[in-house]
Design a protein around this motif. Structure first.
Motif, PDB file in Angstrom:
ATOM      1  N   PHE A 107       0.826  -1.218   0.000  1.00 31.16           N
ATOM      2  CA  PHE A 107       0.000   0.000   0.000  1.00 31.16           C
ATOM      3  C   PHE A 107       0.855   1.261   0.000  1.00 31.16           C
ATOM      4  O   PHE A 107       0.426   2.321   0.454  1.00 31.16           O
ATOM      5  N   LEU A 108       2.105   1.148  -0.452  1.00 30.31           N
ATOM      6  CA  LEU A 108       3.009   2.311  -0.467  1.00 30.31           C
ATOM      7  C   LEU A 108       2.560   3.346  -1.481  1.00 30.31           C
ATOM      8  O   LEU A 108       2.108   2.995  -2.568  1.00 30.31           O
ATOM      9  N   GLU A 163       3.915   6.485  -3.836  1.00 31.26           N
ATOM     10  CA  GLU A 163       5.136   7.122  -4.330  1.00 31.26           C
ATOM     11  C   GLU A 163       5.262   8.491  -3.662  1.00 31.26           C
ATOM     12  O   GLU A 163       4.262   9.163  -3.437  1.00 31.26           O
ATOM     13  N   LYS A 187      -6.387  -5.208  -2.109  1.00 28.27           N
ATOM     14  CA  LYS A 187      -5.465  -4.266  -2.760  1.00 28.27           C
ATOM     15  C   LYS A 187      -6.170  -3.455  -3.857  1.00 28.27           C
ATOM     16  O   LYS A 187      -6.174  -2.223  -3.832  1.00 28.27           O
ATOM     17  N   ASN A 191      -7.505   0.690  -3.904  1.00 24.09           N
ATOM     18  CA  ASN A 191      -7.141   1.692  -4.917  1.00 24.09           C
ATOM     19  C   ASN A 191      -8.373   2.180  -5.668  1.00 24.09           C
ATOM     20  O   ASN A 191      -8.498   3.369  -5.953  1.00 24.09           O
ATOM     21  N   ARG A 210      -9.052  15.929  -2.744  1.00 29.56           N
ATOM     22  CA  ARG A 210      -8.515  17.113  -3.414  1.00 29.56           C
ATOM     23  C   ARG A 210      -8.911  17.056  -4.891  1.00 29.56           C
ATOM     24  O   ARG A 210      -8.589  16.086  -5.584  1.00 29.56           O
ATOM     25  N   GLY A 213      -3.591   9.949 -11.743  1.00 28.76           N
ATOM     26  CA  GLY A 213      -2.746   9.273 -12.727  1.00 28.76           C
ATOM     27  C   GLY A 213      -1.850   8.296 -11.994  1.00 28.76           C
ATOM     28  O   GLY A 213      -2.195   7.822 -10.908  1.00 28.76           O
ATOM     29  N   CYS A 215      -0.724   3.121 -10.759  1.00 31.92           N
ATOM     30  CA  CYS A 215      -1.579   2.240  -9.952  1.00 31.92           C
ATOM     31  C   CYS A 215      -3.075   2.473 -10.142  1.00 31.92           C
ATOM     32  O   CYS A 215      -3.788   1.553 -10.539  1.00 31.92           O
ATOM     33  N   PHE A 222       3.127  12.710 -12.102  1.00 32.65           N
ATOM     34  CA  PHE A 222       1.705  12.434 -11.822  1.00 32.65           C
ATOM     35  C   PHE A 222       1.288  12.897 -10.435  1.00 32.65           C
ATOM     36  O   PHE A 222       0.108  13.005 -10.133  1.00 32.65           O
ATOM     37  N   LYS A 223       2.281  13.196  -9.594  1.00 35.84           N
ATOM     38  CA  LYS A 223       2.063  13.779  -8.264  1.00 35.84           C
ATOM     39  C   LYS A 223       3.402  14.344  -7.810  1.00 35.84           C
ATOM     40  O   LYS A 223       4.430  14.039  -8.434  1.00 35.84           O
TER      41      LYS A 223
HETATM   42  C1  UGA Z   1      -1.538   4.626  -4.775  1.00 39.96           C
HETATM   43  C2  UGA Z   1      -2.149   4.298  -3.400  1.00 39.96           C
HETATM   44  O1  UGA Z   1      -2.413   5.520  -2.711  1.00 39.96           O
HETATM   45  C3  UGA Z   1      -1.204   3.419  -2.572  1.00 39.96           C
HETATM   46  O2  UGA Z   1      -1.824   3.067  -1.344  1.00 39.96           O
HETATM   47  C4  UGA Z   1      -0.879   2.150  -3.373  1.00 39.96           C
HETATM   48  O3  UGA Z   1       0.058   1.329  -2.694  1.00 39.96           O
HETATM   49  C5  UGA Z   1      -0.277   2.549  -4.706  1.00 39.96           C
HETATM   50  O4  UGA Z   1      -1.222   3.390  -5.422  1.00 39.96           O
HETATM   51  C6  UGA Z   1      -0.024   1.265  -5.476  1.00 39.96           C
HETATM   52  O5  UGA Z   1      -0.997   0.568  -5.813  1.00 39.96           O
HETATM   53  O6  UGA Z   1       1.143   0.881  -5.617  1.00 39.96           O
HETATM   54  P1  UGA Z   1       0.292   6.361  -5.676  1.00 39.96           P
HETATM   55  O7  UGA Z   1      -0.205   5.962  -7.035  1.00 39.96           O
HETATM   56  O8  UGA Z   1       1.745   6.363  -5.411  1.00 39.96           O
HETATM   57  O9  UGA Z   1      -0.366   5.400  -4.556  1.00 39.96           O
HETATM   58  O10 UGA Z   1      -0.198   7.857  -5.387  1.00 39.96           O
HETATM   59  P2  UGA Z   1      -1.457   8.535  -4.684  1.00 39.96           P
HETATM   60  O11 UGA Z   1      -0.976   9.443  -3.627  1.00 39.96           O
HETATM   61  O12 UGA Z   1      -2.477   7.558  -4.305  1.00 39.96           O
HETATM   62  O13 UGA Z   1      -2.018   9.450  -5.874  1.00 39.96           O
HETATM   63  C7  UGA Z   1      -2.555   8.877  -7.060  1.00 39.96           C
HETATM   64  C8  UGA Z   1      -3.119   9.959  -7.957  1.00 39.96           C
HETATM   65  O14 UGA Z   1      -4.293  10.536  -7.381  1.00 39.96           O
HETATM   66  C9  UGA Z   1      -2.167  11.131  -8.219  1.00 39.96           C
HETATM   67  O15 UGA Z   1      -2.229  11.499  -9.580  1.00 39.96           O
HETATM   68  C10 UGA Z   1      -2.720  12.263  -7.351  1.00 39.96           C
HETATM   69  O16 UGA Z   1      -2.444  13.530  -7.870  1.00 39.96           O
HETATM   70  C11 UGA Z   1      -4.214  11.952  -7.400  1.00 39.96           C
HETATM   71  N1  UGA Z   1      -4.952  12.492  -6.237  1.00 39.96           N
HETATM   72  C12 UGA Z   1      -4.704  12.020  -4.997  1.00 39.96           C
HETATM   73  C13 UGA Z   1      -5.935  13.449  -6.449  1.00 39.96           C
HETATM   74  O17 UGA Z   1      -6.199  13.888  -7.592  1.00 39.96           O
HETATM   75  N2  UGA Z   1      -6.654  13.926  -5.370  1.00 39.96           N
HETATM   76  C14 UGA Z   1      -6.402  13.458  -4.111  1.00 39.96           C
HETATM   77  O18 UGA Z   1      -7.106  13.940  -3.184  1.00 39.96           O
HETATM   78  C15 UGA Z   1      -5.418  12.511  -3.911  1.00 39.96           C
END
Ligand code: UGA
Length: 442
Positions: free
Chosen positions: A158-159, A161, A210, A214, A257, A263, A266, A325-326
């Motif tokens: 559940f990490l 990035e 998992k 997501n 948010r 993006g 995952c 992507f973030k």
């Molecule tokens: C995500 C999950 O949060 C992790 O728990 C999981 O382990 C990981 O996928 C995976 O399957 O390996 P990650 O893709 O690294 O993690 O990033 P997130 O912080 O979840 O953000 C994903 C996307 O959602 C980004 O593009 C971010 O900008 C967007 N986002 C996130 C929003 O548009 N609004 C939000 O409020 C939060």
């Protein structure tokens, strides 16, 4: 414990280093010899805060080694973890080629009782499929006595990035999908030092937890983006709404948010995989269709907003902040920012970009006409508008007075509402966020 980690991608490397930090001895295996050579020199193949420091510390203490040869480290491994990639196929299903070949290799080389832990994100049924591949290989080698001594556990990752090491050390939960007590205990032992809830489930439940997690988080994002779109037509501020809604403990404040959508490697993949898995099993997961549709539309709407305010983009100079992507990653996979830059260039704009970490990766996929700059101000200099696409914290520290004087027109489109609270209108900017009705009307 002695752990072998197969696959040094994002999940394999960060969790391998995490397990090493807990006192386990970890051997990381990857077929990519260039990557292994780099890791041997203490260099990580991607940017993740704190990872290179952790790599150096673990190498110095001898807790971690890297190799391309599984046969050189498999003997003596109590746990064999598989964290190879499972990229999406064109039909949305996960491609299990790398996983299958890792399992075949294990079956060809293993000579002792062992636990196989699957970390890759996989469709339901994959762990048992992997176990079967390994057992079949053992049978082919006449190792029938070993067949019943090989067990499998699904321990999904559940990490996030950008905060992966922190997430490894303080997870909300550790999900362990297994069939027997010894397996549950072995996995718990590997995690000794981590304080968390250890949730024991069936293998199939763990696999689904998992992707369901997501998909649910992606649903939250698409939901708040729909609210933002209504707000733009009716009035109110999506940030205030997210706060008010999120204070309800049953909902929670995170992943509300709004912006240009989710993006990464995952969410898009896992939402598509869950939808496809439901479809294969005769179920139309309608909610996920909408989650994907809303996410795609979000970029479209943001781009349309830019065009509706600026008019034609042909020959116009546009500055862009953010490509990953973030924030806190150089990963551009499925990045909404990349998509928007492609649309801008497609519409004839002259685009200059700045991203603290992702420009090298972006240059591999963006059109050659895109100009890469070394500071945020340089990207916006001489521009008729600035577009913020990733909410890197450092963008907030820029001198906005200097920015304003360097731009031809002081207009900001903020696809992440990253600067919304800075009251940039006060110093003369026209500022357009997402779901911020008042600014949008300015
Ligand atoms: C995500 C999950 O949060 C992790 O728990 C999981 O382990 C990981 O996928 C995976 O399957 O390996 P990650 O893709 O690294 O993690 O990033 P997130 O912080 O979840 O953000 C994903 C996307 O959602 C980004 O593009 C971010 O900008 C967007 N986002 C996130 C929003 O548009 N609004 C939000 O409020 C939060």
């Amino acid at each position: 414990m002695n752990i072998v980690m197969i696959g040094t991608g994002y999940v394999g490397l960060t969790s391998g280093l995490g397990f090493a930090g807990l006192g386990n001895r970890v051997a990381c295996v990857d077929t990519d010899s260039t990557k292994i050579a780099k890791l041997d020199l203490g260099q990580t193949p991607f940017f993740e805060p704190g990872l290179e420091e952790q790599l150096k510390a673990m190498q110095e203490s001898g807790q971690i080694v890297f190799t391309t040869e599984l046969e050189s480290v498999i003997d003596g491994a109590q746990v064999l973890m598989i964290a190879v990639q499972t990229p999406p196929k064109t039909n949305g299903q996960a491609d299990l080629t790398y996983l299958d070949s890792a399992a075949e290799q294990i079956g060809r080389l293993l000579n002792h009782e062992s636990l196989i832990v699957v970390k890759s994100t996989v469709p339901v049924g994959t762990n048992r499929h992997i176990l079967k591949i390994i057992r079949d290989e053992l049978t082919k080698r006449g190792k029938d006595d070993l067949v019943s001594l090989i067990r499998v556990a699904s321990v999904p990752e559940f990490l996030r990035e950008g905060s992966a090491l922190q997430d490894f050390l303080a997870p909300d939960r550790v999900v362990i999908g297994a069939d027997d007590e010894i397996t549950f205990r072995t996995v718990e032992q590997m995690h000794e030092g981590i304080k968390s809830i250890f949730l024991r489930t069936s293998i199939e439940s763990a696999e689904l937890i998992k992707v369901a997690s997501n998909a649910f988080l992606a649903t939250k994002i698409s939901f708040i983006n729909e609210i933002a779109n209504i707000v733009e037509r009716t009035g109110a501020d999506v940030r205030e709404i997210a706060r008010g809604v999120g204070l309800d403990k049953r909902i929670g404040p995170l992943f509300l948010r709004s912006g240009i959508g989710f993006g990464g490697s995952c969410f898009p993949k896992d939402v598509a995989a869950l939808k496809s898995y439901a479809g294969i099993n005769g179920y139309d997961f309608r909610l996920l269709n909408a989650v994907i549709e809303v996410n795609n539309r979000q970029r479209e709407l943001f781009f349309k907003k830019i065009v509706s305010i600026l008019g034609t983009l042909k020959g116009r100079k546009i500055g862009v902040w953010g490509l990953s992507f973030k924030p806190d990653t150089d990963d551009i996979r499925e990045s909404a920012a990349i998509d928007i830059v492609q649309r801008l260039v497609g519409a004839g704009a002259d685009v200059s970009v700045f991203d603290p970490k992702a420009m090298q990766n972006a240059a591999r996929v963006l059109p050659n006409s895109v100009v890469y700059t070394t500071t945020p101000i340089d990207a916006a200099s001489g521009a008729e508008a600035l577009i913020v696409l990733t909410e890197w914290p450092e963008f907030r520290g820029v001198s906005f007075e200097t920015l304003k004087s360097s731009m031809i027109e002081p207009i900001i489109f903020d696809g992440r509402n990253a600067l919304a609270d800075l009251d940039l209108e006060r110093i003369g900017f026209s500022y357009f966020g997402v779901g911020l009705c008042d600014s949008h009307k300015s």
